[in-house]
Motif scaffolding. Structure first.
Motif, PDB file in Angstrom:
ATOM      1  N   LEU A  54      -1.531  11.596   2.318  1.00 36.46           N
ATOM      2  CA  LEU A  54      -2.614  11.028   3.116  1.00 36.46           C
ATOM      3  C   LEU A  54      -3.225  12.068   4.055  1.00 36.46           C
ATOM      4  N   LEU A  95      -7.463   6.506   3.379  1.00 35.40           N
ATOM      5  CA  LEU A  95      -7.277   5.074   3.578  1.00 35.40           C
ATOM      6  C   LEU A  95      -8.133   4.651   4.767  1.00 35.40           C
ATOM      7  N   LEU A 110      -2.466   8.500  -2.588  1.00 34.69           N
ATOM      8  CA  LEU A 110      -3.580   8.171  -1.706  1.00 34.69           C
ATOM      9  C   LEU A 110      -3.826   9.281  -0.687  1.00 34.69           C
ATOM     10  N   ILE A 158       0.832  -1.209   0.000  1.00 32.78           N
ATOM     11  CA  ILE A 158       0.000   0.000   0.000  1.00 32.78           C
ATOM     12  C   ILE A 158       0.865   1.258   0.000  1.00 32.78           C
TER      13      ILE A 158
END
Length: 246
Positions: A201, A180, A177, A171
């Motif tokens: 993130l 999450l 990203l 990941i």
């Protein structure tokens, strides 16, 4: 005038025929690609065991693919599916591995249903995928490690399922990203230090699992985090710094 033994009229005619052939070739390739998307969705529908609201009744050969319920097509690439939004519709069944054939797919939202079985590893074939939201279903098995191939992902939401195994360290490759969400599953092992690579993130939710060990110190690198949840695990509050604790 002659060009390499041909008259000008002959040359123009041959160019015209060649142009038609090229257009025909591209049309055939495009048609084949469109049929791939259609076949993938029909295979997805074939795996559905319950559709109490009848939302997939429009998925048939009498209605244009882009008019099917929950389907969004590209404006530039005719009949290529870019989004599949089928959330909160009481659907049951597995997620078909044929979903991996939707090569133009950018958004896949199937949350708040009763999808079961494992997440198909073919998800990793969706290189354009940006949003993957499968939360609040009954999915089992492990998080596919090759999800890390979806390098454009900025939403990965798998919360509220029955997923087990470890949080895959791969990941950490998803550097775009932003969200999450893996809470409310049966995940075990520790929090992989590779999550510290996710500099974009903003939300990290790992609560309500069976995670243990100590938190990796590299999580301190996540300067864009606005929300963080680790509760209802057996994690230690102590941060592991490999330069000190090795």
């Amino acid at each position: 005038m002659q060009i390499l033994g041909f008259t000008s009229a002959d040359f123009q005619f041959r160019c015209f025929i060649l142009g038609i052939a090229i257009v025909s070739c591209f049309t055939q390739v495009s048609s084949a690609a469109n049929e791939t998307d259609k076949s993938a969705l029909l295979a997805f529908k074939a795996g559905i065991t319950e559709d109490p609201l009848g939302v997939l009744s429009s998925w048939n050969n009498t209605i244009d693919l882009c008019q099917w319920y929950g389907v969004t097509c590209s404006r530039r690439h005719r009949n290529r599916v870019t989004a599949l939004n089928l959330y909160s519709l009481k659907l049951s069944g597995p997620i078909s591995p044929h979903i991996g054939n939707l090569s133009f797919l950018r958004e896949l939202r199937l949350y708040n249903n009763s999808f079961g079985h494992e997440i198909p590893p073919q998800i990793g074939q969706l290189r354009r995928l940006r949003i993957l939201i499968l939360g609040n279903n009954s999915l089992t098995g492990e998080i596919p490690r090759n999800t890390s191939r979806c390098l454009n992902l900025h939403h990965l939401v798998l919360a509220g399922n029955q997923l087990g195994g470890e949080v895959p360290p791969e990941i950490g490759s998803l550097v775009k990203l932003r969200y999450l969400h893996l809470r409310r599953n049966n995940l075990t092992g520790g929090v992989p230090s590779s999550i510290g690579n996710l500099s974009s993130l903003e939300q990290l939710y790992l609560s309500n699992n069976n995670l243990g060990g100590s938190l990796p110190w590299v999580l301190g690198r996540l300067t864009n985090l606005t929300s963080l949840a680790f509760g209802e695990n057996t994690l230690s509050a102590r941060w592991i710094n490999p330069y000190v604790d090795s």
